[in-house]
Design a protein around this motif. Structure first.
Motif, PDB file in Angstrom:
ATOM      1  N   THR A  35       0.831  -1.210   0.000  1.00  0.00           N
ATOM      2  CA  THR A  35       0.000   0.000   0.000  1.00  0.00           C
ATOM      3  C   THR A  35       0.861   1.253   0.000  1.00  0.00           C
ATOM      4  OG1 THR A  35      -1.820  -1.120   1.134  1.00  0.00           O
ATOM      5  CG2 THR A  35      -1.756   1.280   1.292  1.00  0.00           C
ATOM      6  N   ILE A  36       1.949   1.240   0.775  1.00  0.00           N
ATOM      7  CA  ILE A  36       2.856   2.388   0.815  1.00  0.00           C
ATOM      8  C   ILE A  36       3.500   2.603  -0.554  1.00  0.00           C
ATOM      9  CG2 ILE A  36       4.970   3.311   1.824  1.00  0.00           C
ATOM     10  CD1 ILE A  36       2.574   3.378   3.710  1.00  0.00           C
ATOM     11  N   TYR A  37       3.949   1.522  -1.198  1.00  0.00           N
ATOM     12  CA  TYR A  37       4.542   1.663  -2.529  1.00  0.00           C
ATOM     13  C   TYR A  37       3.568   2.352  -3.482  1.00  0.00           C
ATOM     14  CZ  TYR A  37       8.001  -1.810  -0.963  1.00  0.00           C
ATOM     15  OH  TYR A  37       8.986  -2.487  -0.286  1.00  0.00           O
ATOM     16  N   ARG A  38       2.320   1.920  -3.442  1.00  0.00           N
ATOM     17  CA  ARG A  38       1.316   2.496  -4.343  1.00  0.00           C
ATOM     18  C   ARG A  38       1.041   3.965  -4.004  1.00  0.00           C
ATOM     19  NH1 ARG A  38      -2.208  -1.049  -3.536  1.00  0.00           N
ATOM     20  NH2 ARG A  38      -3.463   0.030  -1.989  1.00  0.00           N
ATOM     21  N   ASP A  39       0.934   4.265  -2.710  1.00  0.00           N
ATOM     22  CA  ASP A  39       0.658   5.640  -2.304  1.00  0.00           C
ATOM     23  C   ASP A  39       1.803   6.577  -2.677  1.00  0.00           C
ATOM     24  OD1 ASP A  39      -1.753   4.853  -1.268  1.00  0.00           O
ATOM     25  OD2 ASP A  39      -1.110   4.876   0.827  1.00  0.00           O
ATOM     26  N   VAL A  40       3.050   6.155  -2.426  1.00  0.00           N
ATOM     27  CA  VAL A  40       4.200   6.997  -2.749  1.00  0.00           C
ATOM     28  C   VAL A  40       4.300   7.213  -4.256  1.00  0.00           C
ATOM     29  CG1 VAL A  40       6.723   7.129  -2.724  1.00  0.00           C
ATOM     30  CG2 VAL A  40       5.499   6.409  -0.669  1.00  0.00           C
ATOM     31  N   ALA A  41       4.024   6.179  -5.040  1.00  0.00           N
ATOM     32  CA  ALA A  41       4.044   6.321  -6.495  1.00  0.00           C
ATOM     33  C   ALA A  41       3.012   7.345  -6.943  1.00  0.00           C
ATOM     34  CB  ALA A  41       3.779   4.968  -7.155  1.00  0.00           C
TER      35      ALA A  41
END
Length: 241
Positions: A35-41
């Motif tokens: 989820t963090i990877y997606r949010d940061v992207a």
């Protein structure tokens, strides 16, 4: 936590200028690293100056800050007045949340908006009947609604007659005089409204899943437009039959 709130928190955690891993952010925000990877992207795609990559960590370049919140006079009045009303008439947790929200709003408003907020002369005074028991009951009902938990209610109607019901709580409505619980009643197999101040006891009876025909949207479609159970301009008639 709403996604918008989570994105805001990610930005705040990265503003320190230190390399922060997705695992660390995930632990703080109680979500998965994916989820963090997606949010940061998504943040990077929208121009937030974050450096780094998945597996290594992230940091934010110096000089970036979120833009100040901008509100019109009417919006500031609505926010302040609404928070004051909840502080006076809401549950205990709602009242504390309203107080904290007002404090947070004041810390992030630019000077002109802050002046608007401090010049709002709309106030609310809690009535005598708004006691601690009722405030805690409202908070509990809101939590049970959010968790989709069935409730067994011990209730007295407007004549004082006792009744026991198992319901699916759908929402709490404020009518300017009383709070009511909108629910699907399993005894009557229909929607019912219960005055919160006439609920004597309640206990959880397990979770329920949303079913077509038994949701708050269904209640609004079936009941509100017809208005058969409401006193116009006042509190609703009880629908405990």
């Amino acid at each position: 936590m709403r996604r918008a709130d989570r994105l805001f928190q990610i930005v705040q955690h990265l503003r320190g200028g230190r390399l922060t891993t997705a695992a660390d952010l995930a632990e703080r925000l109680e979500v998965s690293p994916r989820t963090i990877y997606r949010d940061v992207a998504d943040l990077m795609a929208n121009g937030v100056p974050i450096d780094g990559e998945a597996g290594l960590g992230y940091m934010m370049r110096d000089g970036y800050d979120l833009p100040p919140l901008m509100f019109t006079r009417a919006e500031v009045t609505a926010l302040v007045a609404g928070a004051r009303l909840i502080r006076a008439w809401g549950g205990a947790a709602m009242a504390l949340g309203a107080e904290n929200a007002l404090d947070k709003i004041e810390t992030i408003l630019p000077a002109d908006a802050l002046q608007k907020a401090r010049s709002v002369h709309v106030y609310a005074i809690a009535p005598d009947g708004m006691n601690d028991v009722l405030r805690r009951r409202l908070d509990a009902m809101e939590e049970h609604i959010a968790a989709s938990e069935r409730l067994e209610l011990s209730y007295r109607d407007k004549t004082g007659a006792p009744t026991e019901r198992i319901v699916r709580p759908l929402g709490v409505w404020f009518w300017g005089q009383v709070w009511t619980l909108v629910a699907w009643c399993e005894l009557r197999n229909d929607f019912r409204m219960f005055r919160v101040d006439r609920v004597e006891e309640m206990s959880v009876q397990g979770r329920f899943d949303a079913e077509s025909g038994k949701t708050l949207s269904d209640f609004l479609t079936c009941e509100v437009d017809k208005m058969p159970n409401f006193e116009r301009g006042g509190a609703p008639h009880e629908t405990v039959r």
